[in-house]
Design a protein around this motif. Structure first.
Motif, PDB file in Angstrom:
ATOM      1  N   ILE A 136      27.982  10.897  -3.151  1.00 50.44           N
ATOM      2  CA  ILE A 136      28.574  12.194  -2.796  1.00 50.44           C
ATOM      3  C   ILE A 136      30.020  12.060  -2.336  1.00 50.44           C
ATOM      4  CG2 ILE A 136      28.436  14.138  -1.196  1.00 50.44           C
ATOM      5  CD1 ILE A 136      25.393  13.949  -1.373  1.00 50.44           C
ATOM      6  N   PRO A 137      30.355  11.140  -1.388  1.00 55.33           N
ATOM      7  CA  PRO A 137      31.776  11.028  -0.991  1.00 55.33           C
ATOM      8  C   PRO A 137      32.682  10.649  -2.160  1.00 55.33           C
ATOM      9  CG  PRO A 137      30.357   9.926   0.600  1.00 55.33           C
ATOM     10  CD  PRO A 137      29.492  10.267  -0.580  1.00 55.33           C
ATOM     11  N   LEU A 138      32.218   9.741  -3.020  1.00 56.19           N
ATOM     12  CA  LEU A 138      33.014   9.355  -4.180  1.00 56.19           C
ATOM     13  C   LEU A 138      33.205  10.542  -5.117  1.00 56.19           C
ATOM     14  CD1 LEU A 138      34.438   7.220  -5.874  1.00 56.19           C
ATOM     15  CD2 LEU A 138      32.207   6.611  -6.856  1.00 56.19           C
ATOM     16  N   GLY A 139      32.151  11.337  -5.296  1.00 56.05           N
ATOM     17  CA  GLY A 139      32.258  12.517  -6.149  1.00 56.05           C
ATOM     18  C   GLY A 139      33.245  13.528  -5.601  1.00 56.05           C
ATOM     19  N   LEU A 140      33.215  13.743  -4.298  1.00 59.41           N
ATOM     20  CA  LEU A 140      34.155  14.678  -3.673  1.00 59.41           C
ATOM     21  C   LEU A 140      35.593  14.193  -3.829  1.00 59.41           C
ATOM     22  CD1 LEU A 140      32.209  15.569  -0.398  1.00 59.41           C
ATOM     23  CD2 LEU A 140      32.533  17.013  -2.418  1.00 59.41           C
ATOM     24  N   LEU A 141      35.792  12.890  -3.658  1.00 52.82           N
ATOM     25  CA  LEU A 141      37.132  12.329  -3.810  1.00 52.82           C
ATOM     26  C   LEU A 141      37.624  12.479  -5.248  1.00 52.82           C
ATOM     27  CD1 LEU A 141      39.504  10.752  -2.588  1.00 52.82           C
ATOM     28  CD2 LEU A 141      38.288   8.630  -3.170  1.00 52.82           C
ATOM     29  N   LEU A 142      36.755  12.208  -6.209  1.00 53.34           N
ATOM     30  CA  LEU A 142      37.136  12.340  -7.616  1.00 53.34           C
ATOM     31  C   LEU A 142      37.424  13.792  -7.972  1.00 53.34           C
ATOM     32  CD1 LEU A 142      37.534  11.096 -10.385  1.00 53.34           C
ATOM     33  CD2 LEU A 142      35.057  11.262 -10.773  1.00 53.34           C
ATOM     34  N   ALA A 143      36.611  14.712  -7.466  1.00 53.22           N
ATOM     35  CA  ALA A 143      36.849  16.133  -7.721  1.00 53.22           C
ATOM     36  C   ALA A 143      38.177  16.576  -7.137  1.00 53.22           C
ATOM     37  CB  ALA A 143      35.706  16.966  -7.140  1.00 53.22           C
ATOM     38  N   TRP A 144      38.508  16.097  -5.937  1.00 54.32           N
ATOM     39  CA  TRP A 144      39.794  16.438  -5.317  1.00 54.32           C
ATOM     40  C   TRP A 144      40.954  15.911  -6.154  1.00 54.32           C
ATOM     41  CZ3 TRP A 144      43.588  13.103  -3.501  1.00 54.32           C
ATOM     42  CH2 TRP A 144      44.638  13.714  -2.795  1.00 54.32           C
TER      43      TRP A 144
ATOM     44  N   ARG B 255      40.123  23.670  -9.040  1.00 57.23           N
ATOM     45  CA  ARG B 255      39.088  23.188  -8.124  1.00 57.23           C
ATOM     46  C   ARG B 255      37.688  23.489  -8.646  1.00 57.23           C
ATOM     47  NH1 ARG B 255      41.213  25.446  -2.417  1.00 57.23           N
ATOM     48  NH2 ARG B 255      41.934  27.095  -3.801  1.00 57.23           N
ATOM     49  N   ARG B 256      37.480  24.707  -9.146  1.00 58.36           N
ATOM     50  CA  ARG B 256      36.158  25.073  -9.655  1.00 58.36           C
ATOM     51  C   ARG B 256      35.740  24.167 -10.800  1.00 58.36           C
ATOM     52  NH1 ARG B 256      35.790  30.174 -13.327  1.00 58.36           N
ATOM     53  NH2 ARG B 256      36.453  28.541 -14.769  1.00 58.36           N
ATOM     54  N   ASP B 257      36.618  23.974 -11.774  1.00 53.79           N
ATOM     55  CA  ASP B 257      36.278  23.160 -12.939  1.00 53.79           C
ATOM     56  C   ASP B 257      36.049  21.701 -12.562  1.00 53.79           C
ATOM     57  OD1 ASP B 257      36.538  25.440 -14.397  1.00 53.79           O
ATOM     58  OD2 ASP B 257      38.414  24.893 -15.380  1.00 53.79           O
ATOM     59  N   SER B 258      36.861  21.188 -11.646  1.00 50.49           N
ATOM     60  CA  SER B 258      36.727  19.787 -11.249  1.00 50.49           C
ATOM     61  C   SER B 258      35.422  19.543 -10.514  1.00 50.49           C
ATOM     62  CB  SER B 258      37.920  19.376 -10.378  1.00 50.49           C
ATOM     63  OG  SER B 258      39.127  19.509 -11.086  1.00 50.49           O
ATOM     64  N   VAL B 259      35.086  20.418  -9.583  1.00 57.18           N
ATOM     65  CA  VAL B 259      33.827  20.268  -8.844  1.00 57.18           C
ATOM     66  C   VAL B 259      32.637  20.387  -9.785  1.00 57.18           C
ATOM     67  CG1 VAL B 259      32.332  21.344  -7.115  1.00 57.18           C
ATOM     68  CG2 VAL B 259      34.764  21.037  -6.641  1.00 57.18           C
ATOM     69  N   ALA B 260      32.696  21.317 -10.737  1.00 56.56           N
ATOM     70  CA  ALA B 260      31.588  21.507 -11.665  1.00 56.56           C
ATOM     71  C   ALA B 260      31.397  20.286 -12.553  1.00 56.56           C
ATOM     72  CB  ALA B 260      31.820  22.752 -12.516  1.00 56.56           C
ATOM     73  N   GLU B 261      32.477  19.728 -13.072  1.00 53.09           N
ATOM     74  CA  GLU B 261      32.370  18.570 -13.959  1.00 53.09           C
ATOM     75  C   GLU B 261      31.832  17.347 -13.223  1.00 53.09           C
ATOM     76  OE1 GLU B 261      36.093  19.972 -16.804  1.00 53.09           O
ATOM     77  OE2 GLU B 261      36.290  18.199 -15.533  1.00 53.09           O
ATOM     78  N   VAL B 262      32.394  17.086 -12.049  1.00 54.88           N
ATOM     79  CA  VAL B 262      31.931  15.935 -11.272  1.00 54.88           C
ATOM     80  C   VAL B 262      30.488  16.147 -10.823  1.00 54.88           C
ATOM     81  CG1 VAL B 262      32.285  14.619  -9.144  1.00 54.88           C
ATOM     82  CG2 VAL B 262      34.248  15.298 -10.537  1.00 54.88           C
ATOM     83  N   GLY B 263      30.152  17.369 -10.438  1.00 54.41           N
ATOM     84  CA  GLY B 263      28.781  17.649 -10.013  1.00 54.41           C
ATOM     85  C   GLY B 263      27.774  17.426 -11.123  1.00 54.41           C
ATOM     86  N   MET B 264      28.122  17.831 -12.349  1.00 55.50           N
ATOM     87  CA  MET B 264      27.215  17.609 -13.485  1.00 55.50           C
ATOM     88  C   MET B 264      26.954  16.126 -13.711  1.00 55.50           C
ATOM     89  SD  MET B 264      28.168  20.299 -16.514  1.00 55.50           S
ATOM     90  CE  MET B 264      29.952  20.154 -16.360  1.00 55.50           C
TER      91      MET B 264
END
Length: 210
Positions: A22-30, A45-54
């Motif tokens: 999760i922390p790595l995903g948040l950092l990558l999304a940022w 931000r929306r697209d980045s969070v969605a892609e990393v979350g998937m």
């Protein structure tokens, strides 16, 4: 679905790894959002969070289900046969099998319609297609697991539930996106009107001087 199995060390490690990512995903999304913002991309931000979350929400579970296990493996193409067999198992095994299969594509289902203009039924179809590929890989690579049509049904259902769970967010984002072109047109029209008014006023001033 095969013989129900209790959570073992590999499954426990996968669960903890998914939380550790999760922390790595948040950092990558940022980082992705910052890069897209500099490039002027819409909804960074929306697209980045969605892609990393998937990706981060699916990869640990894919790793788990594709890891070879001791067993003869096999193929079960009769719908609901494994679910009927599972009904006679102990409650813990039932929960593990049902929840595990529903979770495989759940987060993909959550973020897919946020990132792309897809409806719940499209997400269901993509979940079924992805699950079919996973089951085919389990069978083809000799993982010792039973490739079952019931797994496909549960995986696809998990994707659908994910899409329904995020319905509020993707519907809201699409409503905003639908208003943006109209807003842009109005702003453009306002600028054109101001320019035209300025030109008319300048022409009037020049005529008065003459």
């Amino acid at each position: 679905m095969g013989t129900p199995l209790a959570i073992d060390a590999l499954e426990t490690a996968t669960v903890w790894a998914s939380f550790a990512l999760i922390p790595l995903g948040l950092l990558l999304a940022w980082a992705l959002a910052a890069l897209r913002t500099r490039r002027g991309r819409p909804h960074p931000r929306r697209d980045s969070v969605a892609e990393v979350g998937m990706v981060f929400g699916t990869l640990p579970w894919l790793f788990l289900v594709l890891t070879p296990r001791g067993g003869d493996g096999g193929l079960q193409l009769v719908p609901f046969a494994d679910l009927v067999d599972l009904a006679g198992a102990d409650p813990r095994t039932i929960v593990e099998q049902l929840v595990g299969n529903l979770l495989l594509f759940f987060l993909a289902g959550v973020f897919l319609p946020i990132r792309f203009p897809l409806g719940p039924w499209a997400v269901l179809g993509l979940g079924a297609a992805g699950a079919a590929l996973v089951e085919a890989a389990q069978f083809a690579f000799g993982t010792g697991r039973v490739a079952s049509v019931d797994d496909i049904l549960l995986n696809a259902l998990g994707a659908l539930l994910g899409a329904l769970a995020s319905r509020h967010w993707w519907r809201a984002s699409r409503a905003v996106a639908a208003r943006e072109p109209a807003t842009s047109v109005l702003r453009s029209a306002g600028r054109d009107w101001r320019v035209t008014s300025f030109e008319v006023s300048r022409g009037t001033d020049r005529a008065a001087r003459c």
